[in-house]
Motif scaffolding. Structure first.
Motif, PDB file in Angstrom:
ATOM      1  N   THR A   1       3.249   9.021  -2.810  1.00 45.28           N
ATOM      2  CA  THR A   1       2.469   8.840  -2.086  1.00 45.28           C
ATOM      3  C   THR A   1       2.610   8.008  -0.563  1.00 45.28           C
ATOM      4  N   ALA A   2       3.483   6.832  -1.263  1.00 45.05           N
ATOM      5  CA  ALA A   2       3.799   6.216   0.024  1.00 45.05           C
ATOM      6  C   ALA A   2       5.351   5.853   0.206  1.00 45.05           C
TER       7      ALA A   2
ATOM      8  N   VAL B   1       7.913   1.341  -0.034  1.00 44.66           N
ATOM      9  CA  VAL B   1       6.852   0.563  -0.068  1.00 44.66           C
ATOM     10  C   VAL B   1       6.385   0.224  -1.493  1.00 44.66           C
ATOM     11  N   ALA B   2       6.370   1.235  -2.494  1.00 46.45           N
ATOM     12  CA  ALA B   2       5.926   1.340  -3.661  1.00 46.45           C
ATOM     13  C   ALA B   2       6.876   0.215  -4.471  1.00 46.45           C
ATOM     14  N   THR B   3       8.225   0.068  -4.302  1.00 50.93           N
ATOM     15  CA  THR B   3       8.753  -0.944  -5.095  1.00 50.93           C
ATOM     16  C   THR B   3       8.737  -2.311  -4.388  1.00 50.93           C
ATOM     17  N   VAL B   4       8.726  -2.444  -3.261  1.00 55.05           N
ATOM     18  CA  VAL B   4       8.546  -3.997  -2.557  1.00 55.05           C
ATOM     19  C   VAL B   4       7.060  -4.291  -2.967  1.00 55.05           C
TER      20      VAL B   4
ATOM     21  N   ALA C   1      -3.063   5.228   0.501  1.00 51.18           N
ATOM     22  CA  ALA C   1      -3.099   5.528  -1.182  1.00 51.18           C
ATOM     23  C   ALA C   1      -2.095   4.933  -1.933  1.00 51.18           C
ATOM     24  N   GLY C   2      -0.810   5.245  -1.428  1.00 55.82           N
ATOM     25  CA  GLY C   2       0.281   4.525  -2.014  1.00 55.82           C
ATOM     26  C   GLY C   2       0.325   3.232  -2.027  1.00 55.82           C
ATOM     27  N   LEU C   3      -0.060   2.727  -1.139  1.00 49.14           N
ATOM     28  CA  LEU C   3      -0.056   0.980  -0.901  1.00 49.14           C
ATOM     29  C   LEU C   3      -1.096   0.583  -1.986  1.00 49.14           C
ATOM     30  N   LEU C   4      -2.109   1.104  -2.069  1.00 50.70           N
ATOM     31  CA  LEU C   4      -3.096   0.660  -2.878  1.00 50.70           C
ATOM     32  C   LEU C   4      -2.679   0.904  -4.401  1.00 50.70           C
TER      33      LEU C   4
END
Length: 187
Positions: A88-89, A93-96, A150-153
């Motif tokens: 979603t992100a 972003v997901a990894t960091v 949503a991906g950040l959350l």
């Protein structure tokens, strides 16, 4: 050193593999996570059985069933949340975010638990890790996913659940070897 390097390569390519499978198949992020955990649980059980260490699985489960279950649920949840964040992100972003949130949550919890501020070494380490992650993400090409918020959350939740799982399993890791603990919490 080889085992650590190999594990880092495997872990580091997980997000890319999930993004690739998401594009290539109709599997959802949570389905990919489920199959990943299923395959790893079977492999870990096989290795444990070959090494003759199945007794350790039963011992740790009897000694601390609640912690084993909660750690296992956390293991599945943080991976599923990470995979959702990837699709979603985007992988970067997901990894960091998930990697950056975990040490912050752990440090904050330990500070609250011990009722004292973290020492300079701890703060410096966390800050250095966060700066390193920011530099890595800045150098990587921007690949925003379809639902970045949503991906950040999901990434924040993933890092938080990972930190909680780590804290829950800390005393178990001091009483048993890593393979037994990983196998027990994976099944």
């Amino acid at each position: 050193m080889f085992a650590i390097t190999f594990a880092a390569v495997l872990w580091g390519t997980t997000g890319v593999a999930v993004a690739y499978l998401d594009d290539l198949t109709s599997l959802t992020a949570t389905t990919i996570g489920f199959y990943r955990l299923l395959i790893s649980a079977v492999a870990l059980l096989a290795v444990t059985a070959v090494r003759g260490r199945t007794g350790g699985l039963l011992r740790i489960t009897r000694e601390a069933p609640g912690r084993v279950i909660l750690t296992g649920v956390g293991l599945g949840a943080y991976q599923a949340l990470y995979f959702v964040a990837v699709v979603t992100a985007g992988v970067g972003v997901a990894t960091v975010v998930s990697l950056g949130v975990a040490p912050v949550v752990t440090t904050a919890w330990e500070s609250i638990r011990h009722r004292r501020r973290p020492g300079l070494r701890t703060v410096t380490t966390v800050v250095a890790a966060l700066v390193g992650l920011a530099l890595i993400s800045a150098a990587a090409p921007a690949q925003a996913g379809p639902r970045p918020l949503a991906g950040l959350l999901a990434a924040i939740a993933s890092g938080t659940v990972y930190a909680i799982s780590t804290l829950l399993s800390r005393d178990l890791s001091q009483r048993t070897d890593a393979m037994t603990l990983t196998t027990t919490t994976s099944i």
